[in-house]
Design a protein around this motif. Sequence first.
Motif, PDB file in Angstrom:
ATOM      1  N   ALA A 144       0.807  -1.214   0.000  1.00  0.00           N
ATOM      2  CA  ALA A 144       0.000   0.000   0.000  1.00  0.00           C
ATOM      3  C   ALA A 144       0.839   1.262   0.000  1.00  0.00           C
ATOM      4  N   THR A 145       2.164   1.120  -0.198  1.00  0.00           N
ATOM      5  CA  THR A 145       3.016   2.318  -0.303  1.00  0.00           C
ATOM      6  C   THR A 145       2.952   2.915  -1.697  1.00  0.00           C
ATOM      7  N   THR A 146       2.409   2.181  -2.669  1.00  0.00           N
ATOM      8  CA  THR A 146       2.217   2.707  -4.022  1.00  0.00           C
ATOM      9  C   THR A 146       0.770   3.170  -4.172  1.00  0.00           C
ATOM     10  N   PRO A 147       0.512   4.161  -5.028  1.00  0.00           N
ATOM     11  CA  PRO A 147      -0.870   4.625  -5.217  1.00  0.00           C
ATOM     12  C   PRO A 147      -1.814   3.512  -5.661  1.00  0.00           C
ATOM     13  N   ALA A 148      -1.380   2.667  -6.600  1.00  0.00           N
ATOM     14  CA  ALA A 148      -2.245   1.586  -7.078  1.00  0.00           C
ATOM     15  C   ALA A 148      -2.513   0.575  -5.964  1.00  0.00           C
ATOM     16  N   GLY A 149      -1.478   0.260  -5.189  1.00  0.00           N
ATOM     17  CA  GLY A 149      -1.656  -0.680  -4.086  1.00  0.00           C
ATOM     18  C   GLY A 149      -2.594  -0.140  -3.027  1.00  0.00           C
ATOM     19  N   LEU A 150      -2.475   1.153  -2.739  1.00  0.00           N
ATOM     20  CA  LEU A 150      -3.349   1.782  -1.747  1.00  0.00           C
ATOM     21  C   LEU A 150      -4.793   1.770  -2.224  1.00  0.00           C
ATOM     22  N   ARG A 151      -5.013   2.115  -3.486  1.00  0.00           N
ATOM     23  CA  ARG A 151      -6.372   2.080  -4.043  1.00  0.00           C
ATOM     24  C   ARG A 151      -6.964   0.678  -3.965  1.00  0.00           C
ATOM     25  N   ASP A 152      -6.169  -0.314  -4.333  1.00  0.00           N
ATOM     26  CA  ASP A 152      -6.675  -1.686  -4.339  1.00  0.00           C
ATOM     27  C   ASP A 152      -6.998  -2.158  -2.929  1.00  0.00           C
ATOM     28  N   PRO A 208      -8.663  -2.065  15.245  1.00  0.00           N
ATOM     29  CA  PRO A 208      -7.529  -1.802  16.140  1.00  0.00           C
ATOM     30  C   PRO A 208      -6.180  -2.003  15.447  1.00  0.00           C
ATOM     31  N   ASP A 209      -6.164  -2.754  14.361  1.00  0.00           N
ATOM     32  CA  ASP A 209      -4.933  -2.978  13.594  1.00  0.00           C
ATOM     33  C   ASP A 209      -4.908  -2.005  12.419  1.00  0.00           C
ATOM     34  N   PRO A 210      -4.046  -0.993  12.439  1.00  0.00           N
ATOM     35  CA  PRO A 210      -4.005  -0.002  11.352  1.00  0.00           C
ATOM     36  C   PRO A 210      -3.824  -0.628   9.972  1.00  0.00           C
ATOM     37  N   ALA A 211      -3.123  -1.762   9.901  1.00  0.00           N
ATOM     38  CA  ALA A 211      -2.885  -2.410   8.609  1.00  0.00           C
ATOM     39  C   ALA A 211      -4.147  -3.021   8.034  1.00  0.00           C
ATOM     40  N   LEU A 212      -5.180  -3.180   8.871  1.00  0.00           N
ATOM     41  CA  LEU A 212      -6.436  -3.780   8.426  1.00  0.00           C
ATOM     42  C   LEU A 212      -7.605  -2.815   8.555  1.00  0.00           C
ATOM     43  N   CYS A 213      -7.325  -1.557   8.835  1.00  0.00           N
ATOM     44  CA  CYS A 213      -8.391  -0.591   9.113  1.00  0.00           C
ATOM     45  C   CYS A 213      -8.948   0.014   7.822  1.00  0.00           C
ATOM     46  N   PRO A 214     -10.216  -0.197   7.522  1.00  0.00           N
ATOM     47  CA  PRO A 214     -10.782   0.365   6.289  1.00  0.00           C
ATOM     48  C   PRO A 214     -10.851   1.881   6.310  1.00  0.00           C
ATOM     49  N   ILE A 215     -11.074   2.471   7.478  1.00  0.00           N
ATOM     50  CA  ILE A 215     -11.224   3.936   7.549  1.00  0.00           C
ATOM     51  C   ILE A 215      -9.881   4.624   7.374  1.00  0.00           C
ATOM     52  N   ARG A 216      -8.863   4.176   8.092  1.00  0.00           N
ATOM     53  CA  ARG A 216      -7.536   4.799   7.957  1.00  0.00           C
ATOM     54  C   ARG A 216      -6.987   4.621   6.535  1.00  0.00           C
ATOM     55  N   THR A 217      -7.246   3.459   5.962  1.00  0.00           N
ATOM     56  CA  THR A 217      -6.782   3.208   4.586  1.00  0.00           C
ATOM     57  C   THR A 217      -7.491   4.130   3.605  1.00  0.00           C
ATOM     58  N   LEU A 218      -8.790   4.293   3.773  1.00  0.00           N
ATOM     59  CA  LEU A 218      -9.553   5.183   2.905  1.00  0.00           C
ATOM     60  C   LEU A 218      -9.092   6.621   3.062  1.00  0.00           C
TER      61      LEU A 218
END
Length: 319
Positions: A144-152, A208-218
């Motif tokens: 998720a450090t790349t724009p495409a990875g983050l979007r996906d 609670p896990d930032p790596a799995l958080c839909p809101i923080r990722t969005l």
Amino acid sequence: MNSVLAVTTSPTSAGLAHLTEHTTKYVEAGLQGAPNTARAYAGDWRRFTEWCTAHAQVALPASVDTLAGFVTHLAEAGKKVSTIQRSCAAISKAHALRDLASPTDDKKFKVLMDGISRLKGVRQKQAPAFSLASFKRTLKHLDATTPAGLRDKVILLLGFTGAFRRSELSALDMDDLSFSEDGLTINLKRSKTNQLGGAEEKAIFYSPDPALCPIRTLQAWLRLLERTSGPILVSFRKGGRLTDRRLTDVHLNKIVQRHLGPKFTAHSLRASFVTVAKLNGADDSEVMNQTKHKTSEMIRRYTRLDNVRQHNAAQKLGL
């Protein structure tokens, strides 16, 4: 639209004559239905008219014999019952749009369809569900450090936690989002079960896990977009440059399969939400509050408890 829109020259109707064009527009919109359905019907109707032309038959209005010949052709060609039924629905819709009687309503034709269903079976192939453990592994290995990875990653997390249909994901806009300390509320302008645009919302919660958080990722993705309006899920140009072109449901499906595997579809995100939620003790009303299904029957149909050892009363016999 003859009988529905007929306008006489009486004093009462004369004042309404100028509304006829607008009335026609609304009646046709009501008959055509959702855009995705209309596109599917258009393809089915084209195939029917091509078959009619090849066999010197009249497509509109179609006779019962013509329709019977067409569906028999589809059945013998190995088409699924659901495909044949959709073709019949498209043909019925084409007749309704022109205020014509549909051959699909004929009693003898219905007997034919019952026979096709009995011989071919009506069990539909469903999008498989994935396990929560495998889904977490996929997310944590996604770059998720790349724009495409983050979007996906946004697509996977929102699709799963929001139990979205892919058409709903594609349609999401910035102004559909409402963030708060408690989480995220997403307004659905329209959905398969909400064609008229009534108020309908989905709730997304922090993990609670930032790596799995839909809101923080969005939120990270929204910061990358650097705008406050327009579509949320968009495509890239060559070289990784962002566009403002909305991703189609077809593209969403390909992205899901790229990360989860070819046997899964975008609909697997929704199906897996139902399965995982049920296995974790959620009742039907809780599941329906997110999926927006109207009946528990649909929840049971969508629950992918494929392993016969899971959720089985035989474990509770006490032997």
